[in-house]
Design a protein around this motif. Sequence first.
Motif, short mmCIF file in Angstrom:
data_model
loop_
_atom_site.label_atom_id
_atom_site.label_comp_id
_atom_site.label_asym_id
_atom_site.label_seq_id
_atom_site.Cartn_x
_atom_site.Cartn_y
_atom_site.Cartn_z
N LYS A 166 0.87 -1.18 0.00
CA LYS A 166 0.00 0.00 0.00
C LYS A 166 0.90 1.22 0.00
N LYS A 180 1.00 5.28 0.47
CA LYS A 180 0.28 6.43 0.99
C LYS A 180 1.11 7.67 0.77
N THR A 181 0.46 8.79 0.56
CA THR A 181 1.16 10.06 0.38
C THR A 181 0.82 10.97 1.55
N THR A 182 1.76 11.84 1.89
CA THR A 182 1.51 12.80 2.95
C THR A 182 0.68 13.97 2.44
N PRO A 234 -2.35 13.85 -0.03
CA PRO A 234 -3.28 13.24 -0.98
C PRO A 234 -4.01 14.24 -1.87
N SER A 280 -2.90 2.35 -5.64
CA SER A 280 -2.35 2.69 -4.33
C SER A 280 -2.08 1.45 -3.49
N SER A 281 -2.63 0.31 -3.90
CA SER A 281 -2.37 -0.93 -3.16
C SER A 281 -2.53 -2.11 -4.12
#
Length: 113
Positions: free
Chosen positions: A85, A87-89, A91, A99-100
């Motif tokens: 997965k 993730k972005t800080t 979004p 994303s996954s």
Amino acid sequence: GNAQSDALDESRRNEEEALRKKTVTFAEVRQSQSTDSFSSYTSTSNGPDILKLNPSTEVVFTSVGGELLGKVQVTNISERKVGFKIKTTSPEKYRVRPSSGILNKGQNVSVEL
């Protein structure tokens, strides 16, 4: 051109360069205690490598149709099926697709940012 115009041009070039090159930090992968659960991510890993990311530290964004696009290739280098997965800080600024996912041994996927 005048000095003010030249300064604006230089500032614009610097901003465009900053948009194209972003340094990203990838969390390292840690082996899960249970063999039945997915591995979890941590920034202090001493375990075996599970995923390989290319590029591994810096993503260069290119302009495509007025949007900036970056790519990261995620490869499963373990002996088992692995879930991932991303993730972005920020979004609201970065869309991550996919994303996954789940990768079989040796499988890879190209992730667009």
